[in-house]
Design an enzyme around this catalytic site. Sequence first.
Site, PDB file in Angstrom:
ATOM      1  NE  ARG A 165      -5.204  -3.040  14.688  1.00 12.61           N
ATOM      2  CZ  ARG A 165      -5.885  -3.291  13.561  1.00 12.61           C
ATOM      3  NH1 ARG A 165      -7.157  -2.990  13.481  1.00 12.61           N
ATOM      4  NH2 ARG A 165      -5.285  -3.842  12.517  1.00 12.61           N
ATOM      5  NE  ARG A 202      -3.695  -2.052   2.738  1.00 17.81           N
ATOM      6  CZ  ARG A 202      -4.789  -2.435   2.082  1.00 17.81           C
ATOM      7  NH1 ARG A 202      -5.239  -1.694   1.081  1.00 17.81           N
ATOM      8  NH2 ARG A 202      -5.440  -3.538   2.425  1.00 17.81           N
ATOM      9  CG  HIS A 250       0.502  -8.546   3.932  1.00 11.39           C
ATOM     10  ND1 HIS A 250       0.776  -8.697   5.280  1.00 11.39           N
ATOM     11  CD2 HIS A 250      -0.322  -7.472   3.844  1.00 11.39           C
ATOM     12  CE1 HIS A 250       0.156  -7.764   5.969  1.00 11.39           C
ATOM     13  NE2 HIS A 250      -0.513  -7.006   5.131  1.00 11.39           N
ATOM     14  CG  HIS A 290      -0.594  -2.017  11.085  1.00  9.06           C
ATOM     15  ND1 HIS A 290       0.527  -2.202  10.300  1.00  9.06           N
ATOM     16  CD2 HIS A 290      -1.628  -2.531  10.376  1.00  9.06           C
ATOM     17  CE1 HIS A 290       0.181  -2.766   9.157  1.00  9.06           C
ATOM     18  NE2 HIS A 290      -1.120  -2.990   9.171  1.00  9.06           N
TER      19      HIS A 290
END
Length: 703
Positions: free
Chosen positions: A561, A375, A435, A589
């Site tokens: 989380r 991203r 990823h 994260h």
Amino acid sequence: MEKDYKTYDLSYTQNRELSWLQFDLRVLEEAENEAVPLLERLRFASIFTTNLDEFFMVRVGSLFDVSIMTPEDKDNKSGLTPAEQLSKIYEAVPPLLHRREKAYERIMKQLDKQGITEVPFSKLKGKEAEFVQEYFDKTIRPLLSPQIIDRSHPFPHLKNKALYGAVLLRTGEKTFLGIVGVPEVLPPLLYLPTDKGIRFLRMEEIILGNLNRIFKIYIPEESAVICVTRNADISFDADEMDEDGPDYREHMSKLLRARDRLAPVWLEVEGNAHELGKMLAKKLGLKKYQVYYSKCPAVLSWAYRIGEDRKDLLYPPFTPQKPVYLAENVPMKTQIRQRDVLLFYPYHSMQPFLDLLKEAARDRSVVSISITLYRLARNSQVAKYLVEAAENGKNVTVLVELRARFDEKNNIEWAKVLEEAGCRVVYGQDGFKCHSKICLITYQEKNSISYITQVGTGNYNEKTAGLYTDFCLMSADEELGRNAAAFFANMLIGNLNESYSRLLIAPYDMKRGLLRLIDNEIAKGENGRIIIKTNSVTERDLIDKLKEASCAGVQIDLIVRGICCILPGVPGKTEHIHVTSIVGRFLEHSRVYCFGNGDLRQIYISSADIMTRNQQRRVEIACPILSREHRDWFSFYLEFILMDNTKARELTSLGTYVKKEEKGKDSVNVQQYFIDHPVQFARSEIHKKSTFQKIVEMFGKIS
């Protein structure tokens, strides 16, 4: 699947979808929290809404597909079929939306007292009414394309998450449905002229208030703003690609165009227009339980646009800092060769990594740069330096993952830019999203090859680096560099079945490596220790192995989380497992895996969560922390997170979350602490003090 489901013990696990809804509830609780600044509470309501939209688009959409293709399959954590999961989801969501509605109502009332007022169209008077009407006539009306629904005017396609004004119209004995879209080119809000404060209307409210003029030959009977959520779980099936046809990038572009036309899964109606809702549901093929009526706007993304100058209603300003332990005017290459450099986002700035890339783009000794991109920011400095490096004659290899959900279009555009600049652009392999977050810079100096390797837990995205907690490790370790070089070489030939001396790589050996590390702690019994910080826990084999470790007496803390499918505290099974979740100003994260205590402990940072998709269907990397200095700091950091009693919640054996009790008089907010106390990596402070001593000192600073 059913045959697998029968072999699993479901007494200490829960369904992932229902667990996710519990996570979004914790986001909503921040919108309800009076201790959070008022405009930030509105933003949390917006985050809750966006999260839920994506949940319906992806998870609910996928479950509908599975319920048709393999209806008898059962979830291996709950034993529920797809249809049973959907039923429980649609049962669980309305109470959450009701809480959102109440929270929104309270927030807007309090904002009104602070001079920020949402003005209902029906309350407009005098000059304000004239101003709005003139704006409608001159700016909005020319952009509208209203339509009635009858034999000559078929029901139009309603775009995913677009806003529409819908109305029941009567003429004589006939009743029609009228629909008009809110033009996407319009701003979401109209600000009214005022000398004090802020007064605004939402654009959809203005259009709704003018439906009688838009459909002037009819009598409006019932009207509302509506919003349809569609399945967005597009298939990336490589078998659908023609080997001689367009390339993968073009194939992805085609799929994105198809996403907007997938089946609807949810309809939101603002207000109490139940007859209108029934008619729309019939047209859209939705059941009664798939329609929700609310007084809260269906779209709240405008929450970030109001009151930006009202610092008293926002979190105190915070700017990520360049670490003071990094020297000014000394090349990053030089500093990294002296010792590993660890950045902790968002408390540290991403700038040192950007400086490393910029220097590499201009360094004559650099022969190649290889990087994985998942991203990117829309205005990416990372991409800019990769382009510069290619233009300067460096061999730049960029593995771009075009299937990063909802970032596909941005990644396609950047792939074109990078390719045109001379970068070698390749894509993630069929069936395996890439990823991982790894960058390798290769140097040739005096006929010798050396490396600097960067491995991270988060994306190469300047925007999220200021909003998410993540780690960025930069190292000149030669063995790590050789591992990274082998990784990129294997990715270019499509080889995912390789082991590495330093790195754990999914899908081949990361799961096996984690199982082996847990087994090591099981062998220690009550002296074993495991702390894992991750976003989600769903992978069944790893869940069962953690349960086995708990039964052996290993003390296990999971800092999760989001989704957590393992239930802690189940007698005889998970009673030595504790689960903590933190939802706060920054999105937690980072992924950190810590096994053992003392000098023999092993710590990894990773791009991977404990999820089936990460361990089996993605290319992921876990990198060991080699520096004693950094291992000591991570041990302290993980233990300190467990002491948070402000934003932390504990998962119970029933699958619900409770606020952590404040032990003693001190409040501990981990995120606020690191805002107030920049992270230092000074050997004199790290090596000479135990974790306990540092926590004691920290309490002194906090109080």
